[in-house]
Structures are given as structure tokens and as C-alpha cells.
Write a protein that holds these residues in place. Sequence first.
Motif, PDB file in Angstrom:
ATOM      1  N   PRO A   1       0.687  -1.301  -0.263  1.00 43.66           N
ATOM      2  CA  PRO A   1      -0.265   0.090  -0.131  1.00 43.66           C
ATOM      3  C   PRO A   1       1.131   1.641  -0.248  1.00 43.66           C
ATOM      4  O   PRO A   1      -0.171   2.472  -0.148  1.00 43.66           O
ATOM      5  N   ASP A   2       2.533   1.201   0.657  1.00 49.04           N
ATOM      6  CA  ASP A   2       3.197   2.818   0.344  1.00 49.04           C
ATOM      7  C   ASP A   2       3.905   2.907  -1.051  1.00 49.04           C
ATOM      8  O   ASP A   2       4.497   3.534  -0.713  1.00 49.04           O
ATOM      9  N   TYR A   3       3.459   2.246  -1.779  1.00 52.38           N
ATOM     10  CA  TYR A   3       4.226   1.738  -3.477  1.00 52.38           C
ATOM     11  C   TYR A   3       4.183   3.400  -3.304  1.00 52.38           C
ATOM     12  O   TYR A   3       5.530   3.827  -3.860  1.00 52.38           O
ATOM     13  N   ALA A   4       2.961   3.578  -3.610  1.00 48.58           N
ATOM     14  CA  ALA A   4       2.804   5.391  -4.671  1.00 48.58           C
ATOM     15  C   ALA A   4       3.739   6.441  -3.712  1.00 48.58           C
ATOM     16  O   ALA A   4       5.009   6.593  -3.826  1.00 48.58           O
ATOM     17  N   LYS A   5       4.332   6.450  -2.486  1.00 50.07           N
ATOM     18  CA  LYS A   5       4.905   7.121  -1.240  1.00 50.07           C
ATOM     19  C   LYS A   5       5.943   6.492  -1.640  1.00 50.07           C
ATOM     20  O   LYS A   5       6.833   7.989  -1.719  1.00 50.07           O
ATOM     21  N   VAL A   6       6.522   5.517  -1.479  1.00 46.27           N
ATOM     22  CA  VAL A   6       8.219   5.353  -1.370  1.00 46.27           C
ATOM     23  C   VAL A   6       8.420   6.050  -2.679  1.00 46.27           C
ATOM     24  O   VAL A   6       9.517   6.505  -2.846  1.00 46.27           O
ATOM     25  N   LEU A   7       7.732   5.817  -4.052  1.00 43.66           N
ATOM     26  CA  LEU A   7       8.673   6.467  -5.023  1.00 43.66           C
ATOM     27  C   LEU A   7       8.270   7.788  -5.396  1.00 43.66           C
ATOM     28  O   LEU A   7       9.534   8.483  -6.083  1.00 43.66           O
ATOM     29  N   LYS A   8       7.363   8.254  -4.648  1.00 40.14           N
ATOM     30  CA  LYS A   8       7.397   9.720  -4.456  1.00 40.14           C
ATOM     31  C   LYS A   8       8.644  10.339  -3.680  1.00 40.14           C
ATOM     32  O   LYS A   8       9.466  10.768  -4.297  1.00 40.14           O
ATOM     33  N   GLN A   9       9.336   9.310  -2.980  1.00 39.33           N
ATOM     34  CA  GLN A   9      10.526  10.276  -1.803  1.00 39.33           C
ATOM     35  C   GLN A   9      11.284   9.757  -2.793  1.00 39.33           C
ATOM     36  O   GLN A   9      12.674  10.711  -2.604  1.00 39.33           O
TER      37      GLN A   9
ATOM     38  N   SER B   1      14.249   2.537  -6.143  1.00 44.03           N
ATOM     39  CA  SER B   1      12.945   2.580  -5.375  1.00 44.03           C
ATOM     40  C   SER B   1      12.500   1.815  -5.755  1.00 44.03           C
ATOM     41  O   SER B   1      12.582   0.456  -3.939  1.00 44.03           O
ATOM     42  N   GLU B   2      11.867   0.913  -6.415  1.00 45.52           N
ATOM     43  CA  GLU B   2      11.379  -0.963  -6.046  1.00 45.52           C
ATOM     44  C   GLU B   2      12.571  -1.991  -6.272  1.00 45.52           C
ATOM     45  O   GLU B   2      12.031  -2.027  -4.851  1.00 45.52           O
ATOM     46  N   GLN B   3      13.568  -1.799  -6.582  1.00 49.96           N
ATOM     47  CA  GLN B   3      14.707  -2.552  -6.012  1.00 49.96           C
ATOM     48  C   GLN B   3      14.644  -3.004  -4.279  1.00 49.96           C
ATOM     49  O   GLN B   3      14.775  -3.063  -3.554  1.00 49.96           O
TER      50      GLN B   3
ATOM     51  N   SER C   1      10.877  -4.979  -9.146  1.00 49.13           N
ATOM     52  CA  SER C   1      11.219  -4.358 -10.537  1.00 49.13           C
ATOM     53  C   SER C   1      10.107  -3.883 -11.428  1.00 49.13           C
ATOM     54  O   SER C   1       9.498  -5.244 -11.954  1.00 49.13           O
ATOM     55  N   HIS C   2       9.278  -2.939 -11.544  1.00 51.80           N
ATOM     56  CA  HIS C   2       7.806  -2.730 -12.448  1.00 51.80           C
ATOM     57  C   HIS C   2       8.400  -3.549 -13.818  1.00 51.80           C
ATOM     58  O   HIS C   2       7.438  -3.761 -14.769  1.00 51.80           O
ATOM     59  N   GLU C   3       8.987  -2.541 -14.209  1.00 49.39           N
ATOM     60  CA  GLU C   3       9.440  -3.606 -15.632  1.00 49.39           C
ATOM     61  C   GLU C   3       9.808  -4.884 -15.888  1.00 49.39           C
ATOM     62  O   GLU C   3       8.870  -5.436 -17.361  1.00 49.39           O
ATOM     63  N   LEU C   4      10.695  -5.538 -14.523  1.00 49.29           N
ATOM     64  CA  LEU C   4      10.588  -6.820 -15.236  1.00 49.29           C
ATOM     65  C   LEU C   4       9.571  -7.813 -15.051  1.00 49.29           C
ATOM     66  O   LEU C   4       9.284  -8.470 -15.667  1.00 49.29           O
ATOM     67  N   LEU C   5       8.248  -7.413 -14.024  1.00 50.44           N
ATOM     68  CA  LEU C   5       6.919  -7.851 -13.957  1.00 50.44           C
ATOM     69  C   LEU C   5       6.408  -7.893 -15.305  1.00 50.44           C
ATOM     70  O   LEU C   5       5.485  -8.754 -15.818  1.00 50.44           O
TER      71      LEU C   5
END
Length: 290
Positions: free
Chosen positions: A159-167, A178-180, A186-190
Motif C-alpha cells: 500500500p505504501d508503493y506510491a509514497k516510496v516512489l515519490k520520496q 526505489s523499487e529494488q 521491478s515493475h519493468e520485469l514484472l
Amino acid sequence: MAKAINMAVVEQALSGFTIPPQPGVLLAIKAEIESDDPNIHRIAELINQDVGIAGFTLKVVNSVYFGLRRKVSSVEHACKYLGLNRVIKLVSSVVLRFTLSQGKTDRFTTALWHSATQVANAAMLIAQQLRLGSDTVDDAYSLGLFHNAGMALIAGQFPDYAKVLKQGLQQGHSVPESEQQHFETSHELLGYMIAQSWGLAPELANVIAYHHSPALMLVSDDLYEKRLFALLKLAEHMTEENRILLESDQDPEWQQYKTTLLDLLELDELSLHDLGDYLAQHEVPNCYHH
């Protein structure tokens, strides 16, 4: 083509995630289209089995992007207008959206699919305006819709995905970094695995796998992949994807690579204002037309 995908890395990225299989309705549509004598009435019947898919298909066909003089009122008419090959691309994208959304109405999921639609329409219109051919136009549209599909999987689990990316963006980190760091994926590999599983063209799957790796994509020896990548990056930039998704005005990839990307499309920065006007005429908001 782009650098070969390291499947060991993909398997690691998939840990804890399930790639949604193609629903039966889509498999049945594909089977009918690939048969020796495809029946457009049967294809329309299959699409109509899901009211959400049918409704969205009609909405897209009746949108300003296809420029119909009269509105299409049935899926059968839509199939006849689009042609069988375009039907399967469009319906695949529609089904993926419904499959990954699963009724979620949180802010990020809503923004994700809104942005995907905007990027898809922008990429398609740019390819049209540059007269790159119907195959490129269709692939640009599919790429825009699918490129961030992996984000839906991660956001559904964290649920905190977007918050982590913004930060991360505020601290100068790229989205994959940030994803790794926080989610070990990674959303690219998925997204690549979704594209592979759903039978997208290899060129589309490759661009999805590396769409945050301009340094790799831009040295590909496959001109078609590079052109699709440039269309995607220009569409992301013009529709302000980072602002829609992450409430950020930062677009470091575009700033660093815009000259090379524009060269691939035989454009210059001055021409972007005219492109912005063209997108606006077709009801696609963009940063060059306010």
C-alpha cells in the motif's frame, strides 16, 4: 534488439507475485481470430460476454482518436471497423486493465490507468502524425497501455508503493532503484513477464523490460524497438506521467536523453508545440497546450 533478459533476475523479481493469466474470453477470441476462417460474429459474441470489456471497447472505438463520422453502437460494428488484428490488440489491453484493477478504486490505481490511457493515446497520435504506419500506431497504443502494468502488481501488494516512489524521486533515485531497494522487484520485469504471458510482440516486451533504461535501449541494434521506445518516452513526457502518478514535476530521463529521443523520431523541440496542439485537438491534455 535490446540486451537479452536475464531470466534468473526475472525469477527473483517474480518472488511473491503471480502473473495474471489471460482470461478464458481472451483466449477464446484469440483462438477464433487465429482459426482458418475467423467469424467476426462469434468474436463479437465473445467480447459481449463481459459487459465491462464490451463497454470499454465501444468507448475506445467511438473516441475522437478513430475519427468516426457516426458513432458505433455495437461490438460487431466495432470489430468490422477495426479489423481482426486491431481488435485483439485493443481487447487484450482492455482485459488487462480490468484483470489488474480487480475493482480497486484507490487513488494510485485510478491514476495508473488514467495515465496509461493518456500515454497510449498520445503515443498512438504521435505515430499517426509522423506517418509511421498502422503497425507502429497500433504497437505504440498497446505499449502505452501495458508499459506500467507491473506497477499494479506491486501496488496491490504494498500500500505504501506510491509514497516510496515519490520520496525516491525527491531524493534523486529512479523508480527502479526505489523499487529494488524497498520491494526487491521491478515493475519493468514484472511488466515484461505479463507481456510475455499475454503474447505481446517481442519488441513490445523488450521495450517494457527496459523502458527505464534509456542507456541500454538507445544502443539497441533494432531500429523498431528504439523508435517505439522514443514514442513511449515522448508520450510519457507530453502527458506528464510523473505528475499524474507521483505528483512530481521531475522527469530526469527525458531531460537527459531528449535530444537522442527526438532525433530518432526526426523531431526538434520547436515541433513539440505543434504536436501538443495536435494532441489537444484530439482531447489529450499535455504540457505543451494549457
